[in-house]
Design an enzyme around this catalytic site. Structure first.
Site, PDB file in Angstrom:
ATOM      1  N   ASP A   1       1.315 -10.434  -0.200  1.00 59.45           N
ATOM      2  CA  ASP A   1       1.393  -9.320  -1.138  1.00 59.45           C
ATOM      3  C   ASP A   1       0.231  -8.333  -0.954  1.00 59.45           C
ATOM      4  O   ASP A   1      -0.935  -8.725  -0.921  1.00 59.45           O
ATOM      5  CB  ASP A   1       1.353  -9.922  -2.552  1.00 59.45           C
ATOM      6  CG  ASP A   1       1.723  -8.947  -3.639  1.00 59.45           C
ATOM      7  OD1 ASP A   1       1.273  -7.796  -3.591  1.00 59.45           O
ATOM      8  OD2 ASP A   1       2.469  -9.348  -4.552  1.00 59.45           O
TER       9      ASP A   1
ATOM     10  N   SER B   1       3.903  -4.479  -3.819  1.00 61.99           N
ATOM     11  CA  SER B   1       4.625  -5.601  -4.431  1.00 61.99           C
ATOM     12  C   SER B   1       5.880  -5.104  -5.145  1.00 61.99           C
ATOM     13  O   SER B   1       6.759  -4.535  -4.511  1.00 61.99           O
ATOM     14  CB  SER B   1       3.689  -6.366  -5.368  1.00 61.99           C
ATOM     15  OG  SER B   1       4.215  -7.622  -5.709  1.00 61.99           O
TER      16      SER B   1
END
Length: 346
Positions: free
Chosen positions: A197, A53
């Site tokens: 993610d 991320s």
């Protein structure tokens, strides 16, 4: 040149990426002072950088080549943090109608993805994953194939279907559910995949990075041992950086009768923190088993749930300053450990 295979890993955590980013500002300055090289960069002193991320975005920044001075890195550690401090507000910003439509992320993603995509395009242009300066590992999750995905520079060099635009890999790793819509990106082999993610399975990607190095990198020969092959733990040094553990305790009395709605927020926090702590525990055991605990360093900080810093999307000017300050404090608290770790890097 260091005899070790040097690994840097950076956790996910949204705007809290400022914290590990600031630690790396301190590390880069320490390396400059130690070596006397004013042009020293983070990428120069690691052989593999991994991130999830926000950590994946930072990975791309540190390894991004300078078009006018190849093969040098384009960004300093300070410039990486400045991207967050100066433009973070663009990413986590939603028009009023979007807030109303999504009910703050309940019925739709909380933020439009266009500002994030525009920022990634501004910085990464049309550079490809294969053009990053060093091997990397960036996590994402394919929701259609239902499998984890690792974007790696070293594999992208050999396989078009594993090569993407850097901006697309960064978009995929940061497609946090409820915050941004799923990232539909296309490889250079013209195949499209839907990603979210990587924090859903590896918010702390350090063990993934360790496994990647064990199977994909070549160990560095030394005068004592010139044998070829993949590095083992004794050949590695690992720096793992967190974005702040969110600690909130829950009493038996308040939690015993919770249902789905009440458990949503606590369980996400518990899973992300617990998995990161488990990875830390596992790596401590790995390096303790070879009697070299000093070759693994985890640096993190604790953030109380009631603190505004706990929010991954709080980009108020006051909170950005607090995150920067916490990063500086974390680096200062670990200054001696960083000094000792630099010995391995050099």
């Amino acid at each position: 040149m260091s005899k070790y295979t040097r690994i840097l890993s950076i956790d996910g955590g949204g705007i809290r990426g400022i914290i590990p980013g600031q630690v790396l500002v301190t590390l880069e300055e320490k390396i400059k002072n130690r070596t006397g090289n004013p042009d020293a960069r983070i990428a120069d002193y690691f052989d593999l950088i991994a991130g999830t991320s926000t950590g994946g975005i930072l990975t791309c920044i540190y390894l991004f080549p300078d078009e006018n001075n190849r093969p040098r890195p384009r960004f300093t550690a300070q410039e990486a943090v400045n991207i967050y401090l100066q433009r973070g507000g663009e990413i986590f910003k939603a028009p009023f109608f979007k807030k109303l439509q999504s009910l703050a992320g309940v019925t739709d993603e909380k933020y439009p993805s266009e500002p994030l995509e525009r920022l990634l395009k501004d910085y990464f242009k049309d550079k490809k994953l294969s053009e990053l300066l060093k091997p990397c590992l960036i996590t994402a999750y394919d929701i259609e194939a239902r499998r984890s995905r690792f974007f790696t520079q070293h594999d992208a060099k050999k396989d078009l279907d594993q090569n993407y635009f850097v901006r697309d890999a960064a978009r995929a790793t940061s497609a946090a559910p409820t915050f941004f819509e799923v990232a539909k990106i296309t490889s250079l082999a013209s195949k499209s995949y839907p990603y979210i993610d990587g924090g859903v399975f590896a918010n702390n990607p350090t063990l993934c990075a360790y496994a990647e190095a064990r199977t994909k990198l070549q160990r560095k020969p030394t005068p004592e041992d010139s044998s070829e092959g993949n590095p083992t733990a004794k050949d590695m040094v690992v720096l793992s950086l967190g974005t702040g553990d969110i600690k909130e305790s829950y009493t038996y009395a308040e939690a015993k009768d919770w249902g789905k709605i009440q458990w949503v927020s606590p369980i996400i926090n518990i899973i992300m923190t617990g998995v990161a702590e488990t990875v830390d525990y596992q790596l401590i055991q790995v390096f303790d088993s070879i009697k070299s605990p000093e070759q693994y360093l985890r640096i993190n900080t604790v953030i109380q749930d009631s603190d505004a810093m706990a929010e991954m999307d709080n980009v108020s000017e006051e909170n950005l300053k607090k995150l920067k300050r916490r990063g500086e404090e974390t680096a200062l608290e670990n200054s001696e450990k960083l000094d000792k770790f630099i010995d391995f890097l050099l």
